[in-house]
Design an enzyme around this catalytic site. Structure first.
Site, PDB file in Angstrom:
ATOM      1  N   ARG A 163      -6.969  -9.427  -0.292  1.00 34.52           N
ATOM      2  CA  ARG A 163      -6.652  -9.474  -1.719  1.00 34.52           C
ATOM      3  C   ARG A 163      -7.107 -10.782  -2.344  1.00 34.52           C
ATOM      4  O   ARG A 163      -6.899 -10.986  -3.546  1.00 34.52           O
ATOM      5  CB  ARG A 163      -5.143  -9.349  -1.902  1.00 34.52           C
ATOM      6  CG  ARG A 163      -4.639  -7.964  -2.272  1.00 34.52           C
ATOM      7  CD  ARG A 163      -3.142  -8.062  -2.370  1.00 34.52           C
ATOM      8  NE  ARG A 163      -2.494  -7.064  -3.151  1.00 34.52           N
ATOM      9  CZ  ARG A 163      -1.956  -5.951  -2.667  1.00 34.52           C
ATOM     10  NH1 ARG A 163      -2.095  -5.656  -1.399  1.00 34.52           N
ATOM     11  NH2 ARG A 163      -1.294  -5.136  -3.437  1.00 34.52           N
ATOM     12  N   LYS A 222      -4.988   3.773  -3.558  1.00 38.43           N
ATOM     13  CA  LYS A 222      -5.461   3.305  -2.249  1.00 38.43           C
ATOM     14  C   LYS A 222      -4.625   3.902  -1.108  1.00 38.43           C
ATOM     15  O   LYS A 222      -5.173   4.397  -0.125  1.00 38.43           O
ATOM     16  CB  LYS A 222      -5.381   1.763  -2.155  1.00 38.43           C
ATOM     17  CG  LYS A 222      -6.223   1.029  -3.177  1.00 38.43           C
ATOM     18  CD  LYS A 222      -6.210  -0.471  -2.930  1.00 38.43           C
ATOM     19  CE  LYS A 222      -4.854  -1.127  -3.102  1.00 38.43           C
ATOM     20  NZ  LYS A 222      -4.343  -1.134  -4.476  1.00 38.43           N
ATOM     21  N   ARG A 260       9.794   2.150  -4.627  1.00 43.92           N
ATOM     22  CA  ARG A 260       9.588   0.754  -4.262  1.00 43.92           C
ATOM     23  C   ARG A 260      10.252  -0.149  -5.294  1.00 43.92           C
ATOM     24  O   ARG A 260      10.160   0.108  -6.491  1.00 43.92           O
ATOM     25  CB  ARG A 260       8.084   0.459  -4.201  1.00 43.92           C
ATOM     26  CG  ARG A 260       7.462   0.934  -2.916  1.00 43.92           C
ATOM     27  CD  ARG A 260       5.980   0.811  -2.920  1.00 43.92           C
ATOM     28  NE  ARG A 260       5.490  -0.494  -3.377  1.00 43.92           N
ATOM     29  CZ  ARG A 260       4.214  -0.861  -3.299  1.00 43.92           C
ATOM     30  NH1 ARG A 260       3.328  -0.034  -2.785  1.00 43.92           N
ATOM     31  NH2 ARG A 260       3.827  -2.032  -3.742  1.00 43.92           N
ATOM     32  N   ARG A 280       6.353   6.410  -9.863  1.00 40.30           N
ATOM     33  CA  ARG A 280       6.101   6.999  -8.545  1.00 40.30           C
ATOM     34  C   ARG A 280       7.292   6.918  -7.587  1.00 40.30           C
ATOM     35  O   ARG A 280       8.095   5.996  -7.642  1.00 40.30           O
ATOM     36  CB  ARG A 280       4.822   6.434  -7.923  1.00 40.30           C
ATOM     37  CG  ARG A 280       4.865   5.026  -7.464  1.00 40.30           C
ATOM     38  CD  ARG A 280       3.478   4.613  -6.963  1.00 40.30           C
ATOM     39  NE  ARG A 280       3.493   3.218  -6.565  1.00 40.30           N
ATOM     40  CZ  ARG A 280       2.439   2.552  -6.120  1.00 40.30           C
ATOM     41  NH1 ARG A 280       1.267   3.150  -6.042  1.00 40.30           N
ATOM     42  NH2 ARG A 280       2.542   1.292  -5.772  1.00 40.30           N
ATOM     43  N   ARG A 290       1.708  -7.691 -11.008  1.00 38.58           N
ATOM     44  CA  ARG A 290       0.814  -7.272  -9.922  1.00 38.58           C
ATOM     45  C   ARG A 290      -0.608  -7.066 -10.452  1.00 38.58           C
ATOM     46  O   ARG A 290      -1.591  -7.372  -9.781  1.00 38.58           O
ATOM     47  CB  ARG A 290       1.364  -6.008  -9.258  1.00 38.58           C
ATOM     48  CG  ARG A 290       2.580  -6.333  -8.391  1.00 38.58           C
ATOM     49  CD  ARG A 290       3.417  -5.122  -8.086  1.00 38.58           C
ATOM     50  NE  ARG A 290       2.738  -4.112  -7.307  1.00 38.58           N
ATOM     51  CZ  ARG A 290       3.134  -2.845  -7.219  1.00 38.58           C
ATOM     52  NH1 ARG A 290       4.216  -2.438  -7.865  1.00 38.58           N
ATOM     53  NH2 ARG A 290       2.483  -2.001  -6.481  1.00 38.58           N
TER      54      ARG A 290
END
Ligand code: AMP
Length: 218
Positions: free
Chosen positions: A88, A13, A161, A127, A172
Site C-alpha cells: 500500500r 479486491k 467491519r 457492506r 481510507r
C-alpha cells in the site's frame, strides 16, 4: 501464478481475490485480514494496529512488511498467490520486490481495479459479510434475497467491519490517494500493470481478469 490486486477501498479486491482463490487454487494474502485476525487474537501487533485501522489510516510499513515476509516463508505460496491490500506504499512495494526476488517468485501481473470515487463510500458503507461462509453483501447494492438469511449457506449471522463507516471510509480513501495510488505508476513503469473496470457487475470484472490471466499463460 503470482498476482497483486490494487485499487481503492471498496473496489472489489477482496471479492475478486476470493474468486481467484476458488478458480485457480491460489493462496490469498490479505494484510487487512491478517491484521484483523491479530486484533481479534489480541496479539501485540493487533493491539498496535487496532486504533490505526479504526481511524482509517495505514499501519506502519515495518509491521505489515514483517507480517507478509513471515507469510511468504510458508510453502503454500509456492503454488501461486494473490496479494490483496499489500503493498500500500512505495516502501512496501520495494520491500515486496526484494522478498520475491530472493525467493525467485516474481509477480506475474498487477491488476488495478478502477472505480469512481463517488461510488466507493456507498459501496463500503453498506457492506456486510456472512459470519459463517464469508459471502459478501451490500444493504442497497447487493442485499440477501431473503432478509437476514445468507443466499449461499443459509446462515443468519452477519458481521460488519468496524472501519466501514462513512467517516473512516473518507480517511481510507485519503490514505489510498496519498500513499497507495503512486503504485499505479510504479507498476506501470515495471510493465506489470493491467487495468480492469471495477464499476460494473462483479462478474464483468472477474471476466476481464480471466482474460488478462489467459494472456499471461499465452
Ligand atoms: P483492508 O482489509 O485491506 O481494507 O485493510 C484494512 C485496514 O488495515 C486498512 O485501512 C489499514 O489500516 C490496515 N492495512 C491493511 N493492509 C495494510 C498495508 N499493506 N499497509 C498499511 N496498512 C494496512
Amino acid at each position: 501464478m503470482r498476482l497483486n490486486l490494487i485499487g481503492p477501498p471498496g473496489a472489489g479486491k477482496g471479492t475478486q481475490a476470493h474468486r481467484l482463490v476458488e478458480r485457480h487454487n491460489l493462496v490469498q494474502l490479505s494484510t487487512g485480514d491478517m491484521l484483523r485476525q491479530a486484533v481479534t487474537a489480541g496479539t501485540e501487533i493487533g493491539l498496535k494496529a487496532k486504533s490505526v485501522m479504526d481511524a482509517g489510516q495505514l499501519v506502519s510499513d515495518e509491521i505489515v512488511i514483517g507480517i507478509i515476509s513471515e507469510r511468504l516463508d510458508n510453502r503454500d505460496v509456492r503454488n501461486g498467490f494473490v496479494l490483496d491490500g499489500f503493498p500500500r506504499t512505495l516502501a512496501q512495494a520495494d520491500a515486496l520486490a526484494g522478498l520475491l526476488e530472493e525467493k525467485r517468485m516474481p509477480l506475474d501481473r498487477v491488476i488495478l481495479l478502477e472505480v469512481d470515487d463517488e461510488a466507493l463510500v456507498e459501496r463500503i458503507s453498506g457492506r456486510f459479510t456472512c459470519s459463517n461462509c464469508g459471502a459478501g453483501y451490500n444493504d442497497t447494492l447487493a442485499p440477501t434475497k431473503q432478509p437476514g438469511v445468507c443466499d449461499k449457506c443459509g446462515a443468519t449471522e452477519f458481521s460488519r467491519r468496524s472501519d466501514d463507516n462513512a467517516e473512516t471510509v473518507r480517511e481510507r480513501l485519503l490514505a489510498y490517494y496519498k500513499s497507495t495510488s503512486p503504485l499505479i505508476g510504479y507498476y506501470h513503469a515495471k510493465d506489470l500493470l493491467s487495468r480492469v473496470d471495477g464499476m460494473g457487475e462483479m462478474e464483468a470484472a472477474a471476466a476481464a481478469i480471466e482474460e488478462i490471466l489467459a494472456a499471461i499463460r499465452g
